[in-house]
Design a protein around this motif. Structure first.
Motif: not given
Length: 294
Positions: A81-82, A86-87, A164-173
């Motif tokens: 996203h632009e 996390g934006g 490294d992106l998925l440590q929280t169990g989710s793709w960043p929004p």
């Protein structure tokens, strides 16, 4: 088989209407089905047997051939996203995935990471760019900050490349993941255009195989194969009878083969060195050679 001899039944104004078609099928879907049957009719299931013999398996997810004599992996497109990873808010891509052990080679173990974790927010099947405010994010760009290559040694292109992106169990929004099990529209259009240019021309007869997994378990006993011309490959992208691009697409003369495994986020292309080089050096695709998966 010549496209000039096969008028497109999906092109008429009546077929493009929005009302119900025959047997209650929406007219737009009926038109796409008619177009598919015309351009890519069902072929003899035996057409895929040579690929099964070459790969030594029954193709439940796709046949992954070895180099013929060269090979590269075309990485499916990812977008950011632009406003940044996390934006944005909300969960526009909410298909859960389980990080299991079939995303790496049999003689290697999984890397450090959330093994067997449920991962939310990934994209599965055919996908498009999410919107005008989303921009292409190359695997190499994302992985640059970790110091790792886009596909670490011993792995296949999959969720495991993004631990490294998925440590929280989710793709960043704010990141739209590469599509699993299917090419996205941008990748499909560019790859098939390059095949037309470097792999035989628009009138090359090709065959497309769909694995039981992308057909929701159907056709296990009788392989689902279609035949058509390379110049009509766009018809296969919007076919309403599955939500995935073909598991395998190959030239009738077997000079090149595409393979999209339903568990992976890339498409393997095997064929002559000149063709593979055109993919690796293309400015729009992101294609890499993986010596351990050649």
């Amino acid at each position: 088989m010549n496209r000039a001899q096969n008028p497109d039944p999906g092109a008429s104004p009546e077929d493009r209407g929005r009302g119900p078609g025959r047997a209650g099928v929406p007219r737009t879907v009926a038109a796409r089905l008619a177009r598919l049957a015309c351009r890519w009719p069902i072929a003899d299931a035996g057409e895929v047997e040579w690929l099964a013999r070459a790969c030594g398996n029954r193709g439940p997810t796709a046949y992954l051939p070895r180099a013929r004599p060269d090979a590269a992996w075309v990485l499916h497109a990812m977008y950011v996203h632009e406003s940044g990873p996390g934006g944005t808010t909300g969960d526009a891509h909410s298909s859960p995935h389980r990080m299991a052990g079939d995303h790496f080679l049999p003689d290697t173990g999984p890397p450090a990471g959330p093994a067997d974790a449920l991962v939310v927010g990934g994209r599965v099947g055919r996908t498009d760019r999410p919107g005008p405010e989303w921009h292409r994010l190359r695997w190499a760009e994302q992985c640059h900050r970790t110091g790792e290559p886009p596909v670490p040694e011993g792995l296949l292109p999959s969720l495991w490349c993004f631990t490294d992106l998925l440590q929280t169990g989710s793709w960043p929004p704010g990141i739209a993941s590469p599509s699993e099990g299917s090419m996205d529209r941008d990748t499909w259009q560019r790859l098939t255009a390059l095949l037309v240019r470097h792999g035989g021309g628009p009138d090359l007869r090709c065959l497309a195989y769909y694995s039981p997994m992308v057909l929701m378990g159907c056709e296990r006993e009788h392989p689902h194969v279609r035949e058509g011309l390379l110049g009509d490959a766009s018809v296969l992208y919007d076919t309403p009878d599955t939500e995935f691009t073909p598991s395998n697409l190959w030239a009738e003369d077997r000079s090149w083969v595409l393979a999209t495994d339903c568990d992976l986020m890339a498409t393997k292309v095997v064929g002559p060195p000149a063709l593979i080089e055109s993919l690796v050096t293309d400015g729009e695709l992101e294609a890499v050679r993986l010596p351990w998966a050649h």
